[in-house]
Design an enzyme around this catalytic site. Structure first.
Site, PDB file in Angstrom:
ATOM      1  N   LYS A   1       0.848  -1.187   0.000  1.00  0.00           N
ATOM      2  CA  LYS A   1       0.000   0.000   0.000  1.00  0.00           C
ATOM      3  C   LYS A   1       0.882   1.235   0.000  1.00  0.00           C
ATOM      4  CE  LYS A   1      -3.125   2.709   2.946  1.00  0.00           C
ATOM      5  NZ  LYS A   1      -3.831   2.822   4.232  1.00  0.00           N
TER       6      LYS A   1
ATOM      7  N   GLU B   1      -8.995  12.192  12.231  1.00  0.00           N
ATOM      8  CA  GLU B   1      -8.160  11.051  12.621  1.00  0.00           C
ATOM      9  C   GLU B   1      -7.289  11.362  13.830  1.00  0.00           C
ATOM     10  OE1 GLU B   1      -5.769   7.344  10.662  1.00  0.00           O
ATOM     11  OE2 GLU B   1      -6.640   8.900   9.408  1.00  0.00           O
TER      12      GLU B   1
ATOM     13  N   GLU C   1     -11.997  10.509  -4.649  1.00  0.00           N
ATOM     14  CA  GLU C   1     -11.873  10.492  -3.188  1.00  0.00           C
ATOM     15  C   GLU C   1     -11.123  11.726  -2.691  1.00  0.00           C
ATOM     16  OE1 GLU C   1      -9.485   7.907   0.148  1.00  0.00           O
ATOM     17  OE2 GLU C   1     -10.628   6.795  -1.355  1.00  0.00           O
TER      18      GLU C   1
ATOM     19  N   GLU D   1      -7.150  -2.093   2.749  1.00  0.00           N
ATOM     20  CA  GLU D   1      -6.458  -0.843   3.076  1.00  0.00           C
ATOM     21  C   GLU D   1      -6.556  -0.553   4.564  1.00  0.00           C
ATOM     22  OE1 GLU D   1      -6.967   3.946   2.284  1.00  0.00           O
ATOM     23  OE2 GLU D   1      -7.988   2.541   0.941  1.00  0.00           O
TER      24      GLU D   1
END
Length: 420
Positions: free
Chosen positions: A179, A224, A406, A268
């Site tokens: 990733k 986050e 996104e 992910e």
């Protein structure tokens, strides 16, 4: 008095006093002055500050260790009169750090802090040891509206960025890594200088469940939580896997269900959760890592989310824990070193403090550090300009067009906050 301390110099001697107050606006942001705003607000609680009683600027491979050491020295030399006694009262610093070792970061101790937690509101004043400042008169200050903002491509156009994503997918499919997170930027250009209090107020109003922050011209509303340390409990909220909301509640519920079943997004997310759990494990006596994520609903997007919790095993401060976690797979990739190298090779821009730790810490080492997402950096050379950022996690099942969409969704908070 303002003191900017180079690494290795002696921390200043400060006197700090925190007192309860009543005459404070319901919105802490209302009290910020036009220059030097510092902020950390969520659901009406948090801190805002201004002035510089002490400051540390850091960069390099030892930047986190240097910052922790400087803060410990400053705390040891400080005289604190805390009449409030809640997390966040007394001596507090705000800070932000770059994504890479070469990107500069800072810790700032304001001269004045206005804080609120669970119905208790206070004012903290910070002075040199030779004086004790009186609490300031707190007045509501209106920001200048931001008008006529135009947006232009930053380092790369959307088409060019999609090509980079396609390149990354090929490398992941070939087995070079699992990733990588790739970021892009836009340039916002206003007719008049941008009063940062204007977008800050709009972010607080539109995204109350996010952490709205301001540190040295970096502002944003991030969802986050990298790490919180409070009275021996360590928590982290991991976000990875995103889908844009439509505004139709029934359709959004269906999209949330599809997100929770998406093999690409679950893969992910798993990389991101694993990286956080592995980094926190040496600092915890016990941990709780949920097996399945939940869907976090925000006004513009929905994320797969997992809350990781643990009991502290050592004296690592909130900033020390943030250093252990950065960069997580949520902003870099897996394996970390390979993903970081690929970012440097193909991303084509300097992130600065975007996707680095941003937050606050108190004298006990407790505090909160988030990842600087959904954010923008004011241009110190031109107050009419600001860079805004977004990124996306790329795995084998990614689609370049979907990843570009996104990032566009993730740019919405800052675009709207800067708009008329």
């Amino acid at each position: 008095m303002s003191l900017s301390e180079p690494v290795g110099s002696q921390a200043p001697h400060l006197v700090i006093r925190s007192q309860r107050v009543d005459s404070v606006s319901a919105q802490l942001m209302d009290h910020l002055p036009a220059e030097g705003a510092l902020a950390w607000v969520r659901r009406g609680d948090g801190h805002v500050g201004w002035g510089v009683a002490a400051r540390l600027d850091v960069a390099g491979s030892n930047r986190f260790q240097d910052a922790v050491a400087w803060w410990q020295d400053l705390v040891a030399a400080a005289v604190v009169r805390d009449e409030v006694g809640v997390p966040g009262s007394g001596l507090v610093c705000f800070g932000s750090f770059g994504f890479t070792d070469d990107d500069p970061g800072e810790l700032v101790v304001p001269e004045v802090i206005v804080g609120r937690r669970a119905g208790t509101t206070w004012v903290t004043t910070v002075s040199p040891a030779s004086s004790l400042a009186a609490p300031p008169d707190l007045v509501v200050q209106e920001p200048a509206p931001v008008h006529d903002v135009a947006f232009a491509d930053g380092a790369r156009s959307g088409t060019d960025w999609s090509s980079i994503v396609a390149d990354a997918i090929k490398r992941i499919t070939a087995g070079e890594l699992d990733k990588v997170v790739l970021a892009r930027d836009l340039i916002a250009i206003a007719e008049q200088p941008i009063d940062l209090r204007w977008p800050l107020r709009r972010l607080v109003s539109a995204y109350p469940n996010c952490w709205t922050f301001a540190v040295d011209g970096l502002i944003g509303a991030t969802p986050e939580l990298l790490v919180r340390r409070e009275k021996g409990l360590i928590t982290s909220r991991v976000l990875a896997g995103t889908i844009r909301r439509t505004g139709d509640d029934a359709h959004d519920l269906a999209l949330a269900a599809s997100l929770a079943r998406s093999s690409k997004d679950l893969e992910e997310h798993e990389f991101a959760v694993r990286s956080v759990a592995d980094a926190l494990e040496p600092h915890c006596t016990s941990m709780n890592v949920p097996e399945t994520p939940f869907v976090l609903h925000l006004p513009n997007v929905m994320h797969l989310a997992t809350d990781v919790a643990g009991v502290a095993a050592n004296g690592a401060s909130a900033l020390g824990l943030a250093a252990a976690l950065h960069p997580s797979a949520a902003v870099c990739g897996t394996p970390t070193d390979l993903a970081r190298d690929l970012i440097g090779e193909i991303e084509g821009m300097t992130r600065g403090r975007f996707s680095g730790p941003v937050g606050w810490m108190d004298a006990a080492g407790d505090g909160e550090w988030c990842i600087a997402l959904r954010c923008g950096q004011a241009d110190p050379a031109d107050p009419r300009r600001m860079r805004i950022f977004a990124g996306a996690g790329i795995v084998a099942g990614s689609d370049p067009a979907a990843e570009l969409a996104e990032t566009n969704a993730k740019l919405v908070p800052m675009r709207d906050a800067l708009g008329d």
